[in-house]
Design a protein around this motif. Structure first.
Motif, mmCIF file in Angstrom:
data_model
loop_
_atom_site.group_PDB
_atom_site.id
_atom_site.type_symbol
_atom_site.label_atom_id
_atom_site.label_comp_id
_atom_site.label_asym_id
_atom_site.label_seq_id
_atom_site.Cartn_x
_atom_site.Cartn_y
_atom_site.Cartn_z
ATOM 1 N N VAL A 448 0.848 -1.197 0.000
ATOM 2 C CA VAL A 448 0.000 0.000 0.000
ATOM 3 C C VAL A 448 0.886 1.250 0.000
ATOM 4 O O VAL A 448 0.639 2.209 -0.740
ATOM 5 N N LEU A 449 1.950 1.190 0.796
ATOM 6 C CA LEU A 449 2.857 2.331 0.896
ATOM 7 C C LEU A 449 3.551 2.603 -0.446
ATOM 8 O O LEU A 449 3.705 3.753 -0.862
ATOM 9 N N ILE A 450 3.947 1.543 -1.137
ATOM 10 C CA ILE A 450 4.582 1.715 -2.450
ATOM 11 C C ILE A 450 3.599 2.407 -3.397
ATOM 12 O O ILE A 450 3.940 3.354 -4.097
ATOM 13 N N GLU A 451 2.338 1.953 -3.391
ATOM 14 C CA GLU A 451 1.365 2.517 -4.330
ATOM 15 C C GLU A 451 0.940 3.925 -3.918
ATOM 16 O O GLU A 451 0.658 4.770 -4.752
ATOM 17 N N HIS A 452 0.895 4.171 -2.622
ATOM 18 C CA HIS A 452 0.529 5.503 -2.114
ATOM 19 C C HIS A 452 1.601 6.533 -2.466
ATOM 20 O O HIS A 452 1.303 7.645 -2.904
ATOM 21 N N THR A 453 2.872 6.151 -2.282
ATOM 22 C CA THR A 453 3.966 7.112 -2.480
ATOM 23 C C THR A 453 4.546 7.043 -3.896
ATOM 24 O O THR A 453 5.357 7.886 -4.261
ATOM 25 N N GLY A 454 4.143 6.054 -4.671
ATOM 26 C CA GLY A 454 4.759 5.864 -5.980
ATOM 27 C C GLY A 454 6.245 5.556 -5.842
ATOM 28 O O GLY A 454 7.038 5.830 -6.739
ATOM 29 N N GLY A 455 6.642 5.002 -4.707
ATOM 30 C CA GLY A 455 8.056 4.655 -4.487
ATOM 31 C C GLY A 455 8.866 5.783 -3.863
ATOM 32 O O GLY A 455 10.025 5.600 -3.540
ATOM 33 N N LYS A 456 8.250 6.984 -3.735
ATOM 34 C CA LYS A 456 8.963 8.090 -3.074
ATOM 35 C C LYS A 456 8.632 8.051 -1.585
ATOM 36 O O LYS A 456 7.739 8.744 -1.106
ATOM 37 N N PHE A 457 9.363 7.214 -0.867
ATOM 38 C CA PHE A 457 9.069 6.991 0.547
ATOM 39 C C PHE A 457 9.480 8.194 1.376
ATOM 40 O O PHE A 457 10.381 8.935 1.001
ATOM 41 N N PRO A 458 8.823 8.366 2.550
ATOM 42 C CA PRO A 458 9.238 9.442 3.442
ATOM 43 C C PRO A 458 10.724 9.303 3.786
ATOM 44 O O PRO A 458 11.241 8.184 3.849
ATOM 45 N N LEU A 459 11.376 10.428 4.006
ATOM 46 C CA LEU A 459 12.819 10.456 4.215
ATOM 47 C C LEU A 459 13.298 9.498 5.306
ATOM 48 O O LEU A 459 14.333 8.866 5.189
#
Ligand code: ZN
Length: 563
Positions: A448-459
């Motif tokens: 879900v996190l990958i799809e939510h952020t498009g791979g731009k994860f929080p720092l």
């Protein structure tokens, strides 16, 4: 449109669905993309013809005869299966008439020709029965305006770009292999992601007074019989035999947790007990249901079991909600809603636990939501037989909803395992139990996190925070010196020391979704500086290495400061 183009095609059913509609048809050939384009063109023509839609009903016998004459055997079967007293309605537009419950638009002219799109085509069985005819299912969607269709199609494209299976491969996070369908492999970068989430989970839970345990993955049949899983969940469990005795691989952590509670006596003063377990569970899913990390056969639940007195239930609920809110916030899920699942209003025989306790639990959940100002939808009859629950739905960056985080009250397992505590009155009492998992499954959450952020994860979470790009190989030594200094400050850093043009290196780093790029050349090396570029924001100017490290760590702290 299909009947105009190929009158021999037989129509089956065509309901509307959450997004658009589909129509199942029996055609003597397989529809190709070229056919779809042809059908779309004909549909546009029909829209332009502004045909009126007229509804009429027929008595059963006449309705059957009508569809027989039109050569539509599937429609005949549908009519035959309608309940005795159901009205049998038809909709007529121009030369075409279809069996349909409706309602419909009053004219095909209501759909602007350009706002219509056939989106997919695949095979489907008549009535979902694999022993019956294979039909072809065409999916489509229409909007009042072209701009709305365009926005919808763009969202679908964006969802494809964010597909966690695609990004998981590109970013080197995880893999799935035929050798273990539904059993994911986490690669080094994916493991950083998962472990960072787990570290964070542990910090938050420690602060909220949780202890952590680990219970065995394999336990014997007697335990699963006692918990009820052997009778009610066996088809989802992997079993084995050890020393001639039946064992099962745990599909849930709860029964093991019960044994830990029972291993020593408890007093009312000890409660609530908050016992966490990051347990690896296995559940058998049909191979056709598997889907990336969304649907797997083994996953880590961020589980915990809370044992409390009935009068502590609301307070515990509020605290669990706090944890869930903190986690959602840290992971940038700004929009979420909740659903409260309660007992059926009328039929209450199937629920275990006393009327008094249920009432207490149900009002505790409702009040907890009110106190938190949480928008919650109440669903009657959705509670499990063993207790009411609260589920969270988050909205992701492109508007899709995901179910994350569950808080479930349970009266069943404490009963089955005869859990007890000694009350102030010196008598034995049964504790109330809460199961809860803010992430649900770590694997699914990563997806879900990958799809939510498009791979731009929080720092704070991203596997690589910084990439250093030397202008030429001459400055590689300096780049590695910068890397060493930043790593000493607890940052994760890469060096792109390839013999490539700097523009190329910048583009490649952007594709890897690394938040910070440091460009180093002669000027930087002379002054102990780095030239900073931030993903999505561009040039941030030059600064001393130590200043950059301080800024970055301050940024991470800021992101997690909520608690
Ligand atoms: Zn549980």
């Amino acid at each position: 449109a299909v009947k105009r183009l190929w009158p021999e095609v037989k129509l089956a059913i065509g309901p509307s669905i959450k997004e658009g509609w589909y129509y199942d048809m029996d055609a003597p050939f397989a529809f190709t993309p070229e056919h779809m384009t042809e059908i779309e063109a004909e549909m546009r023509k029909i829209c332009k013809e502004k045909l009126k839609l007229e509804r009429f009903e027929l008595p059963r016998e006449e309705a059957i005869k009508f569809m027989e004459e039109k050569g539509e055997p599937y429609k005949v079967e549908l009519i035959q299966d309608l309940p005795e007293d159901a009205p049998i309605s038809f909709y007529k537009q121009g030369e075409f008439t279809d069996l349909c419950a409706g309602p419909h638009l009053d004219s095909t002219g209501r759909i602007k020709g350009n706002a219509i799109k056939l989106t997919a085509c695949n095979a489907a069985y008549w009535r979902g029965d694999s022993n019956r005819q294979t039909l072809q299912r065409i999916y489509g969607i229409a909007f009042p305006k072209k701009e709305e269709l365009d926005a919808y199609l763009e969202r679908i494209e964006e969802a494809k770009r964010r597909d966690h299976r695609k990004l998981g491969k590109e970013l080197g996070l995880f893999m799935l292999r035929d050798e273990g369908p539904g059993f994911p492999f986490f690669l080094p970068k994916g493991m950083v992601l998962k472990n960072t989430l787990i570290d964070y989970w542990r910090q938050v839970h420690k602060k909220y007074g949780y202890v952590e345990i680990s219970t065995p993955v394999i336990l014997n049949r007697k335990l699963w019989e006692r918990s009820g899983h052997w009778d009610h969940y066996k088809q989802n469990m992997y079993t084995t035999v050890i020393d001639g005795e039946d064992y099962a691989i745990k599909p849930m952590n709860c029964p093991g947790g019960m044994l830990v509670y029972k291993s020593e006596p408890h007093s009312y003063r000890d409660l609530p007990l908050r016992v966490g377990e990051l347990g690896l569970v296995h559940r058998h899913e049909l191979s056709g249901a598997l889907h990336g990390l969304f649907r797997v056969r083994c996953f880590t639940q961020d589980d915990a079991h809370l044992f409390c007195r009935p009068d502590q239930l609301k307070d515990e609920f509020l605290k669990v909600m706090d944890i869930i809110f903190i986690i959602f916030k840290a992971l940038d899920f700004e929009n979420f809603e909740a659903q409260i699942s309660l007992r059926d209003k009328v039929n209450r025989d199937k629920y275990i636990g006393s009327e008094e306790n249920w009432e207490k639990a149900e009002s505790a959940i409702i009040e907890a939501c009110q106190e938190k100002g949480l928008k919650a939808k109440i669903e009657y009859g959705e509670a499990a037989f063993y207790g009411p629950k609260l589920d969270f739905m988050v909205k992701d960056a492109i508007g899709r909803r995901w179910q994350l985080g569950t808080i479930q009250v349970d009266y069943n397992l404490p009963e089955r395992f005869e859990l007890e505590y000694t009350g102030e009155d010196n008598k034995k009492h049964r504790p109330v139990m809460i199961h809860r998992a803010p992430f649900g499954s770590m694997e699914r959450f990563v997806a879900v996190l990958i799809e939510h952020t498009g791979g731009k994860f929080p720092l704070w979470l991203t596997p690589d925070q910084v990439s250093i790009l030397p202008i030429s190989e001459k400055f590689n030594d300096y780049a590695y010196e910068v890397k060493r200094q930043l790593e000493a400050e607890d940052l994760s850093v890469l060096v792109d020391g390839r013999n490539e043009k700097i523009g190329r290196k910048i583009r490649d780093t952007e594709l890897k979704r690394i938040p910070y790029m440091l460009i180093v050349g002669e000027k930087e090396a002379e002054n102990n500086e780095v030239s900073v570029r931030k993903q999505g924001e561009g040039d941030k100017g030059s600064m001393k290495i130590a200043t950059f490290a301080e800024n970055l760590n301050a940024e991470v702290e800021e992101l997690l400061k909520e608690w």
